[in-house]
Design a protein around this motif. Structure first.
Motif, PDB file in Angstrom:
ATOM      1  N   LYS A 142       0.801  -1.230   0.000  1.00  0.00           N
ATOM      2  CA  LYS A 142       0.000   0.000   0.000  1.00  0.00           C
ATOM      3  C   LYS A 142       0.832   1.278   0.000  1.00  0.00           C
ATOM      4  O   LYS A 142       0.333   2.323  -0.418  1.00  0.00           O
ATOM      5  CB  LYS A 142      -0.955  -0.015   1.188  1.00  0.00           C
ATOM      6  CG  LYS A 142      -2.034  -1.052   0.993  1.00  0.00           C
ATOM      7  CD  LYS A 142      -3.073  -1.023   2.060  1.00  0.00           C
ATOM      8  CE  LYS A 142      -3.951  -2.257   1.865  1.00  0.00           C
ATOM      9  NZ  LYS A 142      -5.169  -2.225   2.601  1.00  0.00           N
ATOM     10  N   GLY A 194      -9.680  -6.857   3.995  1.00  0.00           N
ATOM     11  CA  GLY A 194     -10.868  -6.969   4.836  1.00  0.00           C
ATOM     12  C   GLY A 194     -10.879  -6.002   6.015  1.00  0.00           C
ATOM     13  O   GLY A 194     -11.495  -6.271   7.031  1.00  0.00           O
ATOM     14  N   GLU A 208     -17.158   6.999   0.290  1.00  0.00           N
ATOM     15  CA  GLU A 208     -16.234   5.997  -0.249  1.00  0.00           C
ATOM     16  C   GLU A 208     -16.908   5.196  -1.369  1.00  0.00           C
ATOM     17  O   GLU A 208     -18.068   4.784  -1.235  1.00  0.00           O
ATOM     18  CB  GLU A 208     -15.758   5.067   0.865  1.00  0.00           C
ATOM     19  CG  GLU A 208     -14.622   4.154   0.447  1.00  0.00           C
ATOM     20  CD  GLU A 208     -14.056   3.317   1.601  1.00  0.00           C
ATOM     21  OE1 GLU A 208     -14.642   3.304   2.690  1.00  0.00           O
ATOM     22  OE2 GLU A 208     -13.029   2.655   1.363  1.00  0.00           O
ATOM     23  N   GLU A 245      -7.057   2.756  -2.390  1.00  0.00           N
ATOM     24  CA  GLU A 245      -6.156   1.632  -2.668  1.00  0.00           C
ATOM     25  C   GLU A 245      -6.658   0.912  -3.912  1.00  0.00           C
ATOM     26  O   GLU A 245      -7.792   1.139  -4.365  1.00  0.00           O
ATOM     27  CB  GLU A 245      -6.110   0.662  -1.486  1.00  0.00           C
ATOM     28  CG  GLU A 245      -7.444  -0.007  -1.209  1.00  0.00           C
ATOM     29  CD  GLU A 245      -7.305  -1.356  -0.503  1.00  0.00           C
ATOM     30  OE1 GLU A 245      -6.194  -1.908  -0.432  1.00  0.00           O
ATOM     31  OE2 GLU A 245      -8.339  -1.876  -0.062  1.00  0.00           O
TER      32      GLU A 245
HETATM   33  N1  LIG Z   1      -6.569   7.310   4.638  1.00  0.00           N
HETATM   34  C1  LIG Z   1      -7.799   6.901   4.916  1.00  0.00           C
HETATM   35  N2  LIG Z   1      -8.770   7.797   5.180  1.00  0.00           N
HETATM   36  C2  LIG Z   1     -10.021   7.409   5.512  1.00  0.00           C
HETATM   37  N3  LIG Z   1     -10.403   6.124   5.591  1.00  0.00           N
HETATM   38  C3  LIG Z   1      -9.483   5.175   5.328  1.00  0.00           C
HETATM   39  C4  LIG Z   1      -8.138   5.502   4.968  1.00  0.00           C
HETATM   40  N4  LIG Z   1      -7.463   4.342   4.784  1.00  0.00           N
HETATM   41  C5  LIG Z   1      -8.343   3.346   5.011  1.00  0.00           C
HETATM   42  N5  LIG Z   1      -9.560   3.833   5.341  1.00  0.00           N
HETATM   43  C6  LIG Z   1     -10.774   3.064   5.659  1.00  0.00           C
HETATM   44  O1  LIG Z   1     -10.398   1.762   6.038  1.00  0.00           O
HETATM   45  C7  LIG Z   1     -10.864   0.806   5.070  1.00  0.00           C
HETATM   46  C8  LIG Z   1      -9.851  -0.307   4.937  1.00  0.00           C
HETATM   47  O2  LIG Z   1      -8.626   0.210   4.447  1.00  0.00           O
HETATM   48  P1  LIG Z   1      -7.986  -0.418   3.150  1.00  0.00           P
HETATM   49  O3  LIG Z   1      -8.960  -0.455   2.065  1.00  0.00           O
HETATM   50  O4  LIG Z   1      -6.694   0.262   2.881  1.00  0.00           O
HETATM   51  O5  LIG Z   1      -7.657  -1.867   3.709  1.00  0.00           O
HETATM   52  P2  LIG Z   1      -8.053  -3.321   3.243  1.00  0.00           P
HETATM   53  O6  LIG Z   1      -7.969  -4.104   4.496  1.00  0.00           O
HETATM   54  O7  LIG Z   1      -7.250  -3.688   2.083  1.00  0.00           O
HETATM   55  O8  LIG Z   1      -9.508  -3.199   2.788  1.00  0.00           O
HETATM   56  P3  LIG Z   1     -10.496  -4.235   2.122  1.00  0.00           P
HETATM   57  O9  LIG Z   1     -11.602  -4.279   3.128  1.00  0.00           O
HETATM   58  O10 LIG Z   1     -10.852  -3.546   0.879  1.00  0.00           O
HETATM   59  O11 LIG Z   1      -9.803  -5.541   1.915  1.00  0.00           O
HETATM   60  C9  LIG Z   1     -11.098   1.629   3.818  1.00  0.00           C
HETATM   61  O12 LIG Z   1     -12.013   1.022   2.957  1.00  0.00           O
HETATM   62  C10 LIG Z   1     -11.626   2.934   4.404  1.00  0.00           C
HETATM   63  O13 LIG Z   1     -12.991   2.827   4.793  1.00  0.00           O
END
Ligand SMILES: Nc1ncnc2c1ncn2[C@@H]1O[C@H](COP(=O)(O)OP(=O)(O)OP(=O)(O)O)[C@@H](O)[C@H]1O
Ligand SMILES: [Mg+2]
Length: 402
Positions: free
Chosen positions: A109, A155, A191, A276
């Motif tokens: 990331k 997740g 989002e 992301e």
């Molecule tokens: N910089 C940020 N500002 C605001 N909210 C954020 C930010 N980074 C992450 N989030 C919140 O946290 C969630 C999870 O972060 P991210 O998508 O990076 O992780 P993930 O674990 O890969 O997610 P996924 O659930 O898509 O697998 C995001 O969908 C968002 O709601």
């Protein structure tokens, strides 16, 4: 065409992608640590069972031995933890497809944000942190609120919003098992996703889904009924900026063939910010949702793109599709569903799927699976009507457990 497809047994939708590959005429050589059932077997030409599909070195060694004397044309994976090992296998066998370095841009990331920012696109200010000391230094730079999350998470696991130094102090011990994290500026906004099917990084199919509430809240507040709502009309002004951003991100990261799943934010002032991106399809019903949006079979279409580099399905968008996840009140087994009959009487003709757990069934762990205690899928060509029906499912249908 002979295709090595990693983990056809897990997660459950991988079975559909395996079917897709077989339907476009590929010979599918599956590799996984599960045992395919009779139906899945029909789509597989051969299957290598490994002790753990997550053990990269072991998987590479075993696949290498297994394939000796056979030619293969592709190595593919649609599950996030396997995209790197698929790329390593491609490099090992000299096969076409995205390189390890390119895939890292979709998996790490911090690297991802650096590459996207280098293309002049707006990303949250962020830093890679490897220690408690790094984390304190990083928030000096991002300020509060901040987000702290694993570099290669999924997740929303181990993802925290921290509003103050006291909260950071409380959260840091919870991240002790995470080797590398990203500490970033919190983006306050709506989002959305931007999902595509690409050939050579050119999106031949695009889709946008709104998260209600944002993904982190869906995953951390039990009483909400999370809604994912696909947007039929992609020319609506609240999504065009995100689509433009998404196309540029694909170029910046060197996307090849296959599906992508991006998340982005729209701030109140209209500014669009990258969240992301992954070089695989979105999970939690996203592909089903897209299929309901256009009445197509994207599992098969992905397979066509990944093997023949052609997209043949219709790109027409017919419906806004809402997936509404439900969580029961109380623990234990489902005892009662209230409001479903009335809801079906009013909106039943627009409901395309209803999978609520029936009385007697044990509750699912909502922290572990967004599927929660079941979901409804409801669709309508009109945006306002779709939102209204989604909100009605969220508020008027209640599950109880004890
Ligand atoms: N910089 C940020 N500002 C605001 N909210 C954020 C930010 N980074 C992450 N989030 C919140 O946290 C969630 C999870 O972060 P991210 O998508 O990076 O992780 P993930 O674990 O890969 O997610 P996924 O659930 O898509 O697998 C995001 O969908 C968002 O709601
Ligand atoms: Mg995410």
């Amino acid at each position: 065409m002979r295709v090595v497809f990693l983990s056809p047994t897990y997660p459950p939708e991988m079975r559909q992608f395996t079917r897709g590959l077989a339907e476009v005429g590929a010979e599918v050589l599956g590799v996984g640590d599960g045992t395919p059932d009779a139906e899945l077997r029909r789509y597989l030409t051969d299957y290598l069972q490994v002790p753990s599909i997550l053990d990269e070195e072991e998987v590479i060694a075993r696949v290498h031995g297994w394939l000796r004397g056979r030619t293969v044309d592709r190595v593919l994976a649609n599950w996030e933890p396997l995209v790197i090992v698929a790329a390593r296998l491609r490099e090992r066998f000299g096969l076409p497809g995205m390189s390890v370095d390119t895939v890292r841009g979709f998996r790490d990331k911090q690297l991802m944000k650096e590459r996207v920012a280098a293309a002049g696109l707006r990303v949250p200010h962020s830093r890679r942190v490897r220690s408690v000391k790094d984390a304190w230094a990083a928030v000096e730079h991002t300020g509060y609120p901040a987000i702290i999350k694993p570099i290669s998470g999924a997740g929303s696991a181990d993802t925290y919003k921290v509003e103050s130094a006291a909260e950071l102090e409380r959260v840091l011990p919870l991240l002790r098992h995470v080797a590398e994290a990203s500490c970033e500026e919190f983006i306050d906004g709506e989002e959305y996703t931007y999902d595509t099917v690409c050939v050579d990084g050119a999106p031949l199919y695009e889709s946008v889904t709104r998260y209600l509430p944002n993904a982190l809240e869906m995953r951390s507040i039990e009483w909400v009924s999370p809604i994912m709502l696909s947007v039929r009309d992609l020319s609506q002004p609240h999504v065009t900026g995100g689509i433009e951003l998404g196309r540029k991100v694909l170029t910046a990261l060197g996307m090849g063939d296959g599906m992508t799943h991006m998340e982005w934010f729209r701030k109140r002032d209209g500014e669009v910010v990258f969240g992301e991106i992954a070089c695989r399809p979105g999970g939690a019903c996203i592909v089903d949702q897209i299929n309901y949006t256009s009445d197509i079979d994207l599992f098969r279409e992905w397979a066509r793109v990944a093997t023949l580099r052609r997209f043949e399905a219709s790109t027409e968008r017919k419906y806004n599709v809402a997936v509404v996840f439900k969580r029961a009140q109380g623990d234990g087994r489902i005892t009662n569903i209230v409001g479903l009959r009335d809801y079906m009487a009013r909106h039943g003709q627009h409901v395309v799927e209803e999978t609520l757990l029936r009385p007697g069934t044990p509750r699912r762990d909502w922290k572990n699976t967004l599927l929660s205690d079941g979901y409804l899928v409801v669709r309508h060509p009109d945006w306002g009507s779709a939102i209204e029906m989604a909100f009605a499912a969220a508020t008027d249908i209640k599950l109880y457990a004890s």
